[in-house]
Motif scaffolding. Structure first.
Motif, PDB file in Angstrom:
ATOM      1  N   LEU A 340       0.802  -1.216   0.000  1.00  0.00           N
ATOM      2  CA  LEU A 340       0.000   0.000   0.000  1.00  0.00           C
ATOM      3  C   LEU A 340       0.838   1.270   0.000  1.00  0.00           C
ATOM      4  O   LEU A 340       0.305   2.370  -0.177  1.00  0.00           O
ATOM      5  N   ARG A 341       2.128   1.132   0.134  1.00  0.00           N
ATOM      6  CA  ARG A 341       2.979   2.322   0.188  1.00  0.00           C
ATOM      7  C   ARG A 341       3.210   2.862  -1.224  1.00  0.00           C
ATOM      8  O   ARG A 341       3.475   2.108  -2.158  1.00  0.00           O
ATOM      9  N   VAL A 342       3.095   4.180  -1.365  1.00  0.00           N
ATOM     10  CA  VAL A 342       3.326   4.839  -2.654  1.00  0.00           C
ATOM     11  C   VAL A 342       4.690   5.517  -2.597  1.00  0.00           C
ATOM     12  O   VAL A 342       4.886   6.446  -1.804  1.00  0.00           O
ATOM     13  N   ALA A 387     -10.337  -6.678   0.734  1.00  0.00           N
ATOM     14  CA  ALA A 387     -10.956  -5.684  -0.142  1.00  0.00           C
ATOM     15  C   ALA A 387     -11.859  -4.724   0.624  1.00  0.00           C
ATOM     16  O   ALA A 387     -12.052  -3.566   0.215  1.00  0.00           O
ATOM     17  N   THR A 388     -12.420  -5.186   1.737  1.00  0.00           N
ATOM     18  CA  THR A 388     -13.338  -4.331   2.511  1.00  0.00           C
ATOM     19  C   THR A 388     -12.622  -3.479   3.539  1.00  0.00           C
ATOM     20  O   THR A 388     -13.271  -2.678   4.234  1.00  0.00           O
ATOM     21  N   MET A 389     -11.308  -3.635   3.679  1.00  0.00           N
ATOM     22  CA  MET A 389     -10.565  -2.837   4.654  1.00  0.00           C
ATOM     23  C   MET A 389     -10.513  -1.368   4.206  1.00  0.00           C
ATOM     24  O   MET A 389     -10.395  -1.066   3.003  1.00  0.00           O
ATOM     25  N   ARG A 390     -10.610  -0.486   5.159  1.00  0.00           N
ATOM     26  CA  ARG A 390     -10.628   0.944   4.846  1.00  0.00           C
ATOM     27  C   ARG A 390      -9.304   1.398   4.257  1.00  0.00           C
ATOM     28  O   ARG A 390      -9.277   2.211   3.312  1.00  0.00           O
ATOM     29  N   ALA A 391      -8.209   0.829   4.752  1.00  0.00           N
ATOM     30  CA  ALA A 391      -6.894   1.221   4.226  1.00  0.00           C
ATOM     31  C   ALA A 391      -6.762   0.831   2.756  1.00  0.00           C
ATOM     32  O   ALA A 391      -6.224   1.577   1.933  1.00  0.00           O
ATOM     33  N   VAL A 392      -7.279  -0.349   2.413  1.00  0.00           N
ATOM     34  CA  VAL A 392      -7.202  -0.806   1.018  1.00  0.00           C
ATOM     35  C   VAL A 392      -8.083   0.081   0.138  1.00  0.00           C
ATOM     36  O   VAL A 392      -7.694   0.460  -0.974  1.00  0.00           O
ATOM     37  N   LYS A 393      -9.287   0.400   0.607  1.00  0.00           N
ATOM     38  CA  LYS A 393     -10.166   1.270  -0.186  1.00  0.00           C
ATOM     39  C   LYS A 393      -9.538   2.643  -0.399  1.00  0.00           C
ATOM     40  O   LYS A 393      -9.574   3.182  -1.518  1.00  0.00           O
ATOM     41  N   ASP A 394      -8.967   3.206   0.664  1.00  0.00           N
ATOM     42  CA  ASP A 394      -8.327   4.514   0.525  1.00  0.00           C
ATOM     43  C   ASP A 394      -7.146   4.458  -0.450  1.00  0.00           C
ATOM     44  O   ASP A 394      -6.952   5.365  -1.268  1.00  0.00           O
ATOM     45  N   LYS A 395      -6.358   3.378  -0.338  1.00  0.00           N
ATOM     46  CA  LYS A 395      -5.197   3.267  -1.226  1.00  0.00           C
ATOM     47  C   LYS A 395      -5.644   3.083  -2.671  1.00  0.00           C
ATOM     48  O   LYS A 395      -5.046   3.665  -3.595  1.00  0.00           O
ATOM     49  N   ARG A 396      -6.719   2.332  -2.906  1.00  0.00           N
ATOM     50  CA  ARG A 396      -7.215   2.159  -4.265  1.00  0.00           C
ATOM     51  C   ARG A 396      -7.718   3.490  -4.839  1.00  0.00           C
ATOM     52  O   ARG A 396      -7.481   3.814  -6.005  1.00  0.00           O
ATOM     53  N   ALA A 397      -8.403   4.247  -4.001  1.00  0.00           N
ATOM     54  CA  ALA A 397      -8.872   5.556  -4.461  1.00  0.00           C
ATOM     55  C   ALA A 397      -7.695   6.475  -4.798  1.00  0.00           C
ATOM     56  O   ALA A 397      -7.724   7.230  -5.787  1.00  0.00           O
ATOM     57  N   GLU A 398      -6.632   6.408  -3.988  1.00  0.00           N
ATOM     58  CA  GLU A 398      -5.456   7.238  -4.261  1.00  0.00           C
ATOM     59  C   GLU A 398      -4.792   6.822  -5.575  1.00  0.00           C
ATOM     60  O   GLU A 398      -4.388   7.674  -6.393  1.00  0.00           O
ATOM     61  N   LEU A 399      -4.684   5.519  -5.802  1.00  0.00           N
ATOM     62  CA  LEU A 399      -4.080   5.031  -7.051  1.00  0.00           C
ATOM     63  C   LEU A 399      -4.943   5.398  -8.257  1.00  0.00           C
ATOM     64  O   LEU A 399      -4.425   5.739  -9.333  1.00  0.00           O
ATOM     65  N   GLU A 400      -6.257   5.311  -8.114  1.00  0.00           N
ATOM     66  CA  GLU A 400      -7.135   5.711  -9.214  1.00  0.00           C
ATOM     67  C   GLU A 400      -6.967   7.197  -9.540  1.00  0.00           C
ATOM     68  O   GLU A 400      -7.004   7.605 -10.702  1.00  0.00           O
ATOM     69  N   LYS A 401      -6.785   7.991  -8.530  1.00  0.00           N
ATOM     70  CA  LYS A 401      -6.571   9.422  -8.756  1.00  0.00           C
ATOM     71  C   LYS A 401      -5.250   9.652  -9.488  1.00  0.00           C
ATOM     72  O   LYS A 401      -5.179  10.479 -10.418  1.00  0.00           O
ATOM     73  N   LEU A 402      -4.189   8.932  -9.065  1.00  0.00           N
ATOM     74  CA  LEU A 402      -2.911   9.041  -9.761  1.00  0.00           C
ATOM     75  C   LEU A 402      -3.047   8.609 -11.222  1.00  0.00           C
ATOM     76  O   LEU A 402      -2.504   9.238 -12.134  1.00  0.00           O
ATOM     77  N   LYS A 403      -3.793   7.531 -11.449  1.00  0.00           N
ATOM     78  CA  LYS A 403      -3.976   7.023 -12.816  1.00  0.00           C
ATOM     79  C   LYS A 403      -4.716   8.051 -13.679  1.00  0.00           C
ATOM     80  O   LYS A 403      -4.300   8.332 -14.817  1.00  0.00           O
ATOM     81  N   ALA A 404      -5.795   8.608 -13.167  1.00  0.00           N
ATOM     82  CA  ALA A 404      -6.566   9.589 -13.945  1.00  0.00           C
ATOM     83  C   ALA A 404      -5.721  10.807 -14.274  1.00  0.00           C
ATOM     84  O   ALA A 404      -5.764  11.345 -15.396  1.00  0.00           O
ATOM     85  N   THR A 405      -4.931  11.253 -13.298  1.00  0.00           N
ATOM     86  CA  THR A 405      -4.088  12.433 -13.531  1.00  0.00           C
ATOM     87  C   THR A 405      -3.052  12.152 -14.611  1.00  0.00           C
ATOM     88  O   THR A 405      -2.854  12.947 -15.542  1.00  0.00           O
ATOM     89  N   PHE A 406      -2.405  10.989 -14.526  1.00  0.00           N
ATOM     90  CA  PHE A 406      -1.363  10.665 -15.504  1.00  0.00           C
ATOM     91  C   PHE A 406      -1.963  10.465 -16.894  1.00  0.00           C
ATOM     92  O   PHE A 406      -1.402  10.927 -17.897  1.00  0.00           O
TER      93      PHE A 406
END
Length: 906
Positions: A340-342, A387-406
């Motif tokens: 989960l580390r970026v 998949a239901t863990m809050r940390a995983v959901k937050d990390k997925r949302a962060e990665l999706e944001k990075l993907k959309a920006t790139f």
């Protein structure tokens, strides 16, 4: 052999066996083995050749010895009794002679491995046999055959071995090919001569080996000699007849009763001993009860102790499991946190990095990490429970944001990059053809610069598949401008630099120069060469651009480049840019994806749209200069089209098919104009001789054949069918204008068509069919014309003959002269009027034919045909007159008429 000789031989054999026994025992004197039996035998063994076939049977003398050896002792407990057992093995020794009568140990077999004894079927005496051992199954040579001197030796050896195996080994070997009953009878008759009758007694063999010459004794016998004598005496006192069986049975019952009474009396006499035994049993029973009670107490204590131990073990197992689970949980949490580390350097590149060529490796590396991180958060790479863990959901949302920006930043950059790159090339005139200089389009630099961003496009497809559609449209729009500009400039300069003489386009003008073409020459005109050069330059370019576009824009289709068409040897750029997996390895598609192929063809339509207009302009230009050049252009186009049939990019095939249709349309236009000119050829005007369009067509056909290239044959054949069909139709119509000379006009023109088409008809099937049609029409016209010439002077004569033939259908030949109009007077009158001055008449007919014909070369063949047809009719007339008018002779006769024809001079 007499009985005395047999007895002497047996005594001699016994003496030999005694010496042999002593020699063998002396050999084993210093060992721990005792000799049981010894025999002289013959060993026979087959030798084998290289090919595996038996060549000869060798026989050698041997000595077979059976001994017993002490292996050891051990103490074995059974119930409350202990006994000591001595285990022995019974080896079979094989001796051979050397240096005279000295013996040497050759083989050693253990009887525990003996599994079978098989008689040799080829030996009728029964003294030969083969012993099989289970530890010798894999030997590569045939097992030896043992030949005993007599059946007694064989039975003595085998019976002894069987008893040793039965009593000491616990099993007996399998007997094959021998009569076991016969051997049992022999053993019963010679029981005293056998060396053993039961288990071997260890008392006869000293454990320390002090008396090596001790004999092996028998521990027990099944039936002693005294018992055997008593049984024989008892059985001898009875006569076993059927009538005394009941008496014998009653006697046995009485004796059995007496024996049972004696046994009961003996038991009663031993009562004190029985009572003492019972007392001892009671005491033992009391001790057993006490022991049972103590054992019950010990059992309870042991059960409680076992329960305590199990409880302790369960607590220890739970603690150990908890420790292991805690360790695994800590390790799994460390792995999840690492996943989960970026990394900050990747986040900086994805959100704000530049897209310069020098920075592309870092961008690709960041894309690799981002794709792997997103992929790692999906099952099965990440457990579904996480998949239901809050940390995983937050990390997925962060990665999706990075993907959309790139994806947004990269798409904007690439659209601008494609447009600027093409605009720069269009603004530089050195990329295009100029006046006096044809320049081949070169996109090597463009593709090299685009390849820099190929991997980034593949990552964009992996991250967001929908992001490629706008990029594909932008690339197609930009490159379409460049390709159309290159094609337009190249086509304009190509037409301007080609020096040709322009014709009117009429079909009469198009035949000029046809006679100068060789029969097998091709089309070397500048017009055809210009069109071929246009295809040679741009078709491979369009195919390469299609292939590069499919690879560069990540279409999941098979490679588009087909084998090079038209014999092109141009160098090809390596445009194979494959899709890749998440780990960076290339993906090679093995099957065509219909949806991707359809999307690719739509994009290629946008990429190459409008470029066909420049090809059409070259085709139209070539048609205006020389319509017949459409034939060679059609062949070139068909060759390229057949070379691109396997091409997955449909636009190139459609372009070539449209060019083919355009060329066919223009050529059909020329054929229709020629057809129209033939149809309006001197309408309603009297025609004589050969029509002008027949030699023109001959010249046209010769030139068309010279221009045919490979697959343009169909188009030319269609033109032949239209033109020749129209020519024949117009010829028939013109001939009907003047019925008097219709046959003359037809035969002269059909003959001219045959003469002009003779060479081409031999090689062109379509023209051969029209040649055959013209030949048949010529024959029919000749026949009609010759008949008209004959009837011009001899019509009444041959009509009279025809009427006579018709009359013969109803009356006999003798009755013909008596019919009205068929009398002899009528016959003489017709013959006189028709055949008077026949020589001058024939000469007049020749001059008449010469006057009708405009082509002098046809006159000899027509006059010859006239002579043949006239003489045939004249001979038929002569035969008819001889049949109906026997007294009236035809003058001149048929022979005289032939002489008249020969004497004619023109």
């Amino acid at each position: 052999m007499s009985a005395m000789q047999q007895q002497q031989q047996q005594q001699q054999q016994l003496g030999d066996d005694g010496d042999l026994q002593g020699s063998v025992e002396a050999f084993f004197a210093n060992t721990d083995s005792a000799v049981l039996m010894a025999f002289r035998v013959a060993k026979s063994q087959a030798s084998w050749s290289v090919a595996g076939r038996r060549t000869r049977l060798t026989t050698k003398p041997r000595i077979l010895v059976v001994t017993v050896s002490v292996l050891g002792a051990y103490l074995r407990c059974w119930l409350s009794i202990a006994a000591v057992y001595i285990f022995c093995v019974f080896p079979v020794h094989l001796f051979r002679y050397f240096c005279g009568n000295l013996m040497q140990l050759a083989k050693l077999y253990k009887l525990k491995h003996l599994i079978k004894v098989e008689a040799v079927s080829s030996d009728n005496t029964g003294c030969s046999f083969v012993m099989g051992f289970d530890n010798l199954k894999n030997q590569r040579v045939a097992p030896p055959q043992w030949n005993m001197r007599t059946l007694d030796d064989r039975n003595r050896l085998l019976t002894g071995i069987l008893k040793l195996c039965k009593e000491n080994v616990g099993r007996i070997p399998k007997i094959i090919g021998m009569d076991v009953v016969e051997m049992a009878l022999w053993a019963q008759a010679n029981a005293k001569s056998l060396p053993i009758g039961g288990p071997v007694s260890t008392d006869a063999i000293e454990a320390g080996g002090e008396e090596k010459d001790a004999k092996v004794t028998v521990e027990r016998e099944l039936v002693s000699k005294a018992e055997e004598d008593d049984m024989e005496a008892l059985l001898g006192t009875y006569v076993m007849g059927i009538d005394e069986a009941e008496a014998f049975s009653e006697r046995l019952k009485r004796e059995l009763t007496a024996l049972e009474a004696a046994n009961v009396h003996a038991i009663l006499e031993s009562e004190p001993l029985v009572e003492e035994v019972l007392l001892q049993l009671d005491a033992a029973q009391s001790s057993v009860d006490d022991m049972d009670e103590w054992l019950g107490i010990f059992n309870v204590k042991l059960r409680h102790m076992r329960e305590d131990i199990e409880s302790i073990e369960a607590r220890n197992n739970m603690l150990e499991m908890q420790a292991q689970n805690n360790g695994a949980l800590v390790q799994e949490m460390d792995t999840l946190l690492e996943r989960l580390r970026v990394p900050p350097e990747y986040a900086a590149i994805l959100t704000g990095g530049t897209f310069e060529e020098a920075r592309m490796p870092q961008n690709v590396e960041a894309c690799d990490w981002l794709a792997g991180a997103l992929h790692g958060l999906e099952p099965p790479f990440l457990d579904a429970n996480y998949a239901t863990m809050r940390a995983v959901k937050d990390k997925r949302a962060e990665l999706e944001k990075l993907k959309a920006t790139f994806v947004r930043r990269a798409s904007d950059f690439l659209r601008s990059y494609f447009s600027n790159l093409v605009d720069f090339m269009i603004s530089d005139k050195s990329y295009f053809s100029q006046r006096g200089q044809l320049k081949r389009p070169d996109h090597a630099d463009l593709r090299f610069k685009c390849r820099t961003y190929a991997r980034m496009l593949q990552h964009l497809k992996t991250l967001d598949r929908n992001s490629l559609d706008p990029l594909r449209k932008a690339y197609c729009h930009s490159l379409n401008l460049l390709l159309r500009r290159e094609a337009r400039e190249f086509a304009n300069e190509l037409r301007a630099s080609t020096k040709v003489l322009k014709s009117t386009g009429a079909w009469l003008d198009s035949t000029q120069g046809g006679a100068t073409q060789g029969a097998g020459g091709g089309d070397n005109s500048p017009v055809s060469e210009a069109y071929a050069k246009m295809l040679r330059i741009f078709i491979p370019l369009l195919v390469d651009e299609s292939s590069f576009f499919a690879s560069f824009m990540c279409f999941e289709v098979l490679p588009l480049n087909p084998p090079s068409a038209g014999g092109d040897d141009d160098d090809k750029d390596d445009d194979d840019i494959s899709a890749m997996e998440m780990d960076g390895t290339d993906i090679k598609s093995s099957e065509q994806n219909p949806a991707e192929l359809e999307s690719l063809n739509q994009s290629l339509q946008e990429l190459l749209e409008g470029i066909q207009e420049d090809f059409y302009a070259v085709v139209d230009w070539a048609y205006k200069i020389d319509p017949l050049r459409c034939i060679s252009m059609q062949g070139v186009t068909e060759r390229y089209l057949s070379g691109h049939k396997a091409d997955a990019a449909g636009f190139v095939r459609r372009l070539l098919a449209d060019l083919q249709s355009r060329i066919s349309f223009q050529f059909n236009r020329f054929v229709d104009e020629a057809k129209f000119q033939i149809e309006r050829h001197d309408r309603n005007v009297k025609q004589m001789g050969v029509l002008s369009y027949i030699p023109i067509f001959a010249s046209l056909a010769g030139r068309m054949e010279n221009l045919i290239q490979e697959n343009s044959r169909d188009m030319v054949d269609q033109a032949y069918m239209k033109l020749v069909g129209t020519m024949f139709t117009v010829l028939e119509r013109i001939a009907q204008v003047d019925p008097k000379y219709v046959d003359v006009l037809l035969l002269e023109n059909y003959a001219a068509f045959q003469n002009s088409m003779f060479d081409l008809a031999n090689v062109v099937p379509t023209l051969a069919r029209f040649y055959q049609q013209a030949s048949e029409a010529y024959e029919q016209a000749c026949t009609r014309y010759i008949n008209s010439v004959i009837n011009y002077q001899f019509e009444k004569l041959f009509q009279f003959a025809q009427r006579v033939e018709n009359l013969l259908y109803t009356i006999s030949p003798e009755e013909v002269p008596f019919q009205l109009g068929f009398s002899k007077m009528d016959l003489r009158k017709i013959l006189k009027t028709s055949l008077a001055g026949v020589e001058k008449v024939l000469q007049g007919l020749y001059k008449r034919m010469q006057k009708h014909l405009t082509s002098e070369e046809l006159l000899p063949s027509l006059w010859e045909k006239f002579k043949e047809d006239f003489l045939d009719k004249y001979e038929s007339l002569e035969a008819l007159l001889m049949k109906c008018y026997p007294n009236e002779a035809l003058s001149p006769s048929s022979l005289e008429m032939k002489e008249i024809f020969k004497a004619l001079v023109f």
